[in-house]
Design a protein around this motif. Structure first.
Motif, short mmCIF file in Angstrom:
data_model
loop_
_atom_site.label_atom_id
_atom_site.label_comp_id
_atom_site.label_asym_id
_atom_site.label_seq_id
_atom_site.Cartn_x
_atom_site.Cartn_y
_atom_site.Cartn_z
N ALA A 64 0.81 -1.21 0.00
CA ALA A 64 0.00 0.00 0.00
C ALA A 64 0.85 1.27 0.00
O ALA A 64 0.42 2.31 -0.51
N TRP A 65 2.07 1.18 0.54
CA TRP A 65 2.93 2.36 0.60
C TRP A 65 3.32 2.86 -0.79
O TRP A 65 3.54 4.06 -0.99
N LEU A 66 3.40 1.96 -1.75
CA LEU A 66 3.86 2.34 -3.09
C LEU A 66 2.75 2.21 -4.13
O LEU A 66 3.01 2.33 -5.33
N ALA A 67 1.53 1.99 -3.68
CA ALA A 67 0.40 1.88 -4.61
C ALA A 67 0.03 3.25 -5.16
O ALA A 67 0.16 4.27 -4.47
N GLY A 68 -0.42 3.27 -6.40
CA GLY A 68 -0.88 4.52 -6.99
C GLY A 68 0.20 5.50 -7.37
O GLY A 68 -0.05 6.70 -7.50
N HIS A 69 1.43 5.04 -7.53
CA HIS A 69 2.55 5.89 -7.98
C HIS A 69 2.71 7.13 -7.10
O HIS A 69 2.46 8.26 -7.54
N PRO A 70 3.09 6.97 -5.84
CA PRO A 70 3.28 8.13 -4.96
C PRO A 70 4.37 9.05 -5.47
O PRO A 70 5.27 8.63 -6.21
N ASP A 71 4.31 10.32 -5.06
CA ASP A 71 5.32 11.28 -5.53
C ASP A 71 6.67 10.99 -4.89
O ASP A 71 6.80 10.18 -3.96
N GLU A 72 7.69 11.66 -5.41
CA GLU A 72 9.06 11.37 -4.96
C GLU A 72 9.26 11.70 -3.49
O GLU A 72 10.02 11.02 -2.80
N ARG A 73 8.58 12.72 -3.00
CA ARG A 73 8.73 13.09 -1.60
C ARG A 73 8.29 11.95 -0.68
O ARG A 73 8.97 11.61 0.29
N LYS A 74 7.14 11.35 -1.00
CA LYS A 74 6.66 10.24 -0.18
C LYS A 74 7.57 9.03 -0.34
O LYS A 74 7.86 8.33 0.65
N ARG A 75 8.03 8.77 -1.56
CA ARG A 75 8.92 7.62 -1.76
C ARG A 75 10.22 7.80 -0.97
O ARG A 75 10.80 6.83 -0.47
N PHE A 76 10.66 9.04 -0.85
CA PHE A 76 11.85 9.31 -0.05
C PHE A 76 11.59 8.98 1.42
O PHE A 76 12.44 8.39 2.10
N GLY A 77 10.42 9.33 1.92
CA GLY A 77 10.07 8.98 3.29
C GLY A 77 10.04 7.48 3.50
O GLY A 77 10.50 6.97 4.53
#
Length: 252
Positions: A51-64
């Motif tokens: 769920a953390w990576l579902a829906g193509h999260p933006d780079e800021r969230k992926r960094f978190g």
């Protein structure tokens, strides 16, 4: 989701982001919240929810998410794991058996032992924010990593480290401009001057009982290194020494 493989994929997607941008993101409360939630989840369950990576999260969230994985994966290393947290023991076994934390992704992911920055320097790249070392496939194809057997490993008790003042004056170094304007230069040792100090330096280090010696920057080249090797071969190992010799590397 395998947390080590997830780390590799996130790292590879973010490695082109500048250090300044990553610094701004790391100060964002939302990024820190994501980091904390991912860290707790992975430490508790041993896996990362898709769920953390579902829906193509933006780079800021992926960094978190990456930062959270980075902290959680400290438990995948027997030297940095938290007592009582056992969910990532299977990654410790993988590291021991395969020499890497990742499984289905290419390249190598391993715990980092040193960091590239000088003290108090501003972060310049993604590597300055994480505790793991990502080795890409084009480099790892020529590498074979394995853990040192316990019988040959350094002791877990405190080590005696010597800082050796091998340079005495400016004439010990050779300064050569890289550009006509003199704005950049290279520094190299005056081998003829330094080579004669090796024997005395080794005697002092043996007497100190140090296990590791640190030499000043710029005092080693091929010629001086060969003098160290010759002196090590010619000098009996001190009684009670844990290893057949010493290894020195200049700080850069």
């Amino acid at each position: 989701m395998d947390p080590a493989d997830a780390f590799v994929n996130l790292y590879d997607g973010l490695r082109g982001v500048s250090g300044d941008t990553l610094s701004d993101w790391s100060a964002d409360g939302r990024v820190r919240d994501v980091e904390d939630m991912v860290r707790v989840e992975v430490r508790t369950t041993g896996f990362l929810s898709e769920a953390w990576l579902a829906g193509h999260p933006d780079e800021r969230k992926r960094f978190g998410v990456l930062l959270g994985l980075d902290l959680a994966l400290l438990d995948a290393n027997a030297d940095t794991c938290h007592p009582g947290d056992r969910a990532l023991d299977y990654l410790q076994v993988r590291l021991e058996m395969n020499g890497r934390l990742n499984d289905e992704t290419g390249g190598i992911l391993v715990p980092r032992r040193t960091f590239p920055l000088r003290p108090n320097a501003d972060p310049e790249s993604l590597d300055d924010f994480v505790h793991l070392l990502r080795i890409p496939p084009y480099v790892s194809v020529n590498l074979q990593l394995s853990r040192v057997a316990a019988v040959r490993d350094l002791p877990r008790s405190p080590l005696k480290i010597a800082q050796l003042p091998f340079l005495a004056e400016s004439a010990d170094l050779r300064w050569e401009p890289d550009r006509p304007d003199g704005g950049f230069y290279t520094v190299a040792p005056e081998s003829a001057r330094l080579g004669d100090r090796v024997a005395r330096a080794l005697d002092v280090l043996d007497e100190s009982g140090a296990v590791l010696a640190i030499l000043p920057e710029g005092c080693l080249d091929d010629s001086v290194l060969e003098r160290w090797r010759e002196q090590l071969r010619a000098t009996p190992r001190p009684e009670g020494a844990r290893s057949p010799g010493f290894f020195w590397e200049p700080v850069r």
